[in-house]
Write a protein that holds these residues in place. Structure first.
Motif, PDB file in Angstrom:
ATOM      1  N   THR A 177       0.839  -1.209   0.000  1.00 24.28           N
ATOM      2  CA  THR A 177       0.000   0.000   0.000  1.00 24.28           C
ATOM      3  C   THR A 177       0.866   1.248   0.000  1.00 24.28           C
ATOM      4  O   THR A 177       0.638   2.169  -0.794  1.00 24.28           O
ATOM      5  N   THR A 178       1.863   1.286   0.845  1.00 23.69           N
ATOM      6  CA  THR A 178       2.774   2.438   0.866  1.00 23.69           C
ATOM      7  C   THR A 178       3.476   2.577  -0.477  1.00 23.69           C
ATOM      8  O   THR A 178       3.617   3.681  -1.003  1.00 23.69           O
ATOM      9  N   TYR A 207       1.288   4.316  -3.113  1.00 23.85           N
ATOM     10  CA  TYR A 207       1.212   5.776  -3.003  1.00 23.85           C
ATOM     11  C   TYR A 207       2.545   6.436  -3.344  1.00 23.85           C
ATOM     12  O   TYR A 207       2.563   7.511  -3.951  1.00 23.85           O
ATOM     13  N   GLU A 218       2.279   0.402   8.165  1.00 30.23           N
ATOM     14  CA  GLU A 218       2.056  -0.806   7.353  1.00 30.23           C
ATOM     15  C   GLU A 218       2.921  -1.972   7.841  1.00 30.23           C
ATOM     16  O   GLU A 218       2.461  -3.117   7.877  1.00 30.23           O
ATOM     17  N   ALA A 255      -5.325  -1.880   6.074  1.00 26.69           N
ATOM     18  CA  ALA A 255      -5.031  -1.060   4.894  1.00 26.69           C
ATOM     19  C   ALA A 255      -5.928   0.171   4.795  1.00 26.69           C
ATOM     20  O   ALA A 255      -5.554   1.151   4.146  1.00 26.69           O
ATOM     21  N   HIS A 289      -4.810   3.675   3.202  1.00 26.94           N
ATOM     22  CA  HIS A 289      -5.471   4.273   2.040  1.00 26.94           C
ATOM     23  C   HIS A 289      -6.030   5.656   2.383  1.00 26.94           C
ATOM     24  O   HIS A 289      -5.952   6.578   1.562  1.00 26.94           O
ATOM     25  N   GLY A 318      -2.968   7.851   2.445  1.00 26.04           N
ATOM     26  CA  GLY A 318      -2.397   7.958   1.098  1.00 26.04           C
ATOM     27  C   GLY A 318      -3.231   8.830   0.179  1.00 26.04           C
ATOM     28  O   GLY A 318      -2.692   9.649  -0.563  1.00 26.04           O
ATOM     29  N   ILE A 319      -4.537   8.663   0.236  1.00 26.51           N
ATOM     30  CA  ILE A 319      -5.422   9.492  -0.604  1.00 26.51           C
ATOM     31  C   ILE A 319      -5.333  10.952  -0.172  1.00 26.51           C
ATOM     32  O   ILE A 319      -5.249  11.843  -1.018  1.00 26.51           O
TER      33      ILE A 319
END
Length: 130
Positions: free
Chosen positions: A5-6, A9, A68, A74, A78, A81-82
């Protein structure tokens, strides 16, 4: 351990960094100004647009890695990140020379502060077990 996930982004932020860097480099070349801003407002603006990215993104990505790596859901990543991505897209357009209170500047800074807050809460939850 994978930091999928990291990494996603980070990958999405690379083009923003690159465009901001190119914009600084192009003005530097046009002005033959290797260091500093040479007193040119346009170059100063571009330097700050790029600089603000560099000030926020590495710190936030490090927080994302910490969260993470410790197995946080997650959803937290997220959300952060968003927010980071929206902030970094909006902020450069909110830095006109003549308007310190531009709405996109506020949006950019606000979303980045929220991203860090989300990650701080996630870390606090990890450390305290809540």
């Amino acid at each position: 351990m994978t930091l999928t996930t990291t990494s996603l982004y980070a990958l999405l932020l690379i083009p923003i960094w690159f465009v901001l860097w190119i914009r600084v480099s192009n003005v530097r070349t046009a002005l033959s100004c290797s260091i500093g801003d040479g007193g040119d407002p346009k170059l100063l603006q571009r330097i700050r647009q790029h600089g603000n990215f560099i000030e926020w993104v590495p710190f936030t990505l490090v927080l994302m890695v910490l969260v993470e790596a410790q197995g946080t859901d997650a959803l937290w990543l997220h959300a952060a990140g968003i927010l980071l991505l929206v902030g970094r897209l909006a902020h450069p357009f909110g830095l006109p020379i003549d308007n310190a209170g531009h709405p996109l500047r506020n949006l950019g800074n606000g979303t980045n502060i929220l991203a860090v807050a989300v990650l701080a809460i996630a870390l606090l939850r990890i450390l305290t077990g809540f």
